[in-house]
Every structure is written in C-alpha cells, then in structure tokens.
Scaffold this active site. Sequence first.
Site, short mmCIF file in Angstrom:
data_model
loop_
_atom_site.label_atom_id
_atom_site.label_comp_id
_atom_site.label_asym_id
_atom_site.label_seq_id
_atom_site.Cartn_x
_atom_site.Cartn_y
_atom_site.Cartn_z
CB SER A 68 -26.20 31.49 -36.78
OG SER A 68 -25.46 31.89 -37.92
CB SER A 106 -21.99 33.42 -38.43
OG SER A 106 -22.81 33.30 -39.58
CE LYS A 141 -20.19 31.07 -41.93
NZ LYS A 141 -20.58 31.44 -40.55
CB SER A 184 -18.08 33.56 -38.02
OG SER A 184 -18.24 33.05 -39.33
#
Length: 260
Positions: free
Chosen positions: A73, A75, A130, A217
């Site tokens: 993704s 994010s 993250k 995100s």
Amino acid sequence: MVWFETILVLLTLLTGLIWLLDRLFFAKRRAAAAAAGEAKDPALVDYAKSFFPVLALVLGLRSFVAEPFRIPSSSMMPTLLIGDFILVNKFSYGLRLPINNKKFFAIGEPQRGDVVVFRPPQHPREDWIKRVIGLPGDHIGYHDHKVSVNGQVLPYRVEGVYTGVGQGQGETGDNQLTEGLPGHPHFVLEREFSMADGDWAVPAGHYFVMGDNRGNSEDSRFWGFLPEANLRGKAFMVWMNFDASADHWVDVSRIGTRIP
C-alpha cells in the site's frame, strides 16, 4: 503471511520427524540388508533427508534473523513505495516463536522513529508497517498536519510537491515535507485537509504508530495503540522494487536503500 509461516513450520516438523523415526527404527535394518545388496532408502525418507536441512535453515533465518516483506500500500510513501521488497530484522526487539509470535528472549525495545512490521490488533493475521512516533508514557498530538511529542511540536521543512510513480501516482500533488523527528528525520506526505486530529496518551506496553503518508494511512490515529506483543521486527533495507504499472518495472535505484 501467517499461512506461509504455518506451512513452513509444518513441513519442517514433518520432514524432521520422518528422518528421526527412520534413524531410530529403520535405518539399521536397511544397513544390514544393504550389506547383502538388497535395500536402499525409501523415497519418502530420501526426500525428508534432502529437504529437512533446507527447510530448517530457511525457518531459522526467517524467524530469528531477517524476513522479507512486500509493501502492498501507499501508507509509508514517500519512504517506501508500493512494490518495494524490504528486509526486517527479526531480533532487534527480541526473539519470537514462529506462528504465535510469542517472545521468548528479550533483546531490545523499539525506539522513536523506527519503522516496524507488526500484526495490527484488528487484523491479527496480516502484517502491516508503520513508523513508531510514541513510546510508552508519551503524550502525542496531531493538529494541522503537525506532530507533537510530550508538548513539543516537531520541526517541519517544506520540500515541494510530490510526484508519484507507478501505483503511487495517486499521491501526485501532495505536499512533501521533512519531519524532524529527533534522530530520525524523514519525509512525509500531507494533503490540504488534515486527518484525524487529536491527542493521545500512550499506555504502558504499547506504541503509537503512524504512516509517513499522513493523508492516506490507517494507523494509531484511527484504531488505537500497538501492543508490544504484536511486533514482528524492524524494517531496515529495501532489497528489491517491482511495480508492473510503472514505466520501468524494476527500479534498480531503490535496491539497497536504507530505511530512515
């Protein structure tokens, strides 16, 4: 990928068990028969002997040294792009058992700014990535695109307008800034509107994580804090990039890129 890890563990155990049982109960009989030129290893045992060392080595490396992951993704853009393949250090935060991720040997703890792979509480069978913004006991704020840690607003420097490539073209037009997280300055993307402003107190045994792409995100601003028990490891390097929608499917310039 929990399913792949499960299959790898089961195959390692199965081939190891076949090899062990053969050594304990059947190998001597075949050795005696072989002296008369009448016996050889069964195919199943032969396969087990061949594959068990390889499977055990791969399982050990993936579980306790480094594991590859693919970024699915946007994010973590612009730090990590869709199609990046990264390596994750599996011993930075302690050694954990495969499948259940239970820590059995403590080594270290995440530091503010680390990029971590983890299993989110709401999707325990998935691996997400993250950046750690808040440590246990921290007070985190996010207002008007700016992060504050324990009352101190982080410094920001505008770098310009971002231009995305491949599957990340949708982020073209976002503002790119350098976020001055102490010890870990890094790029972030932001959009005109600010998402999920708020203030949070990080409880013991948990972390506050955010994606570098602040406008796209799903992170601690939405689902809460990351339990320490859900950590998988620390991301440290891009080892390959493959994006079939980009002009050049493989971006060789990203190979070997260190993750700030």
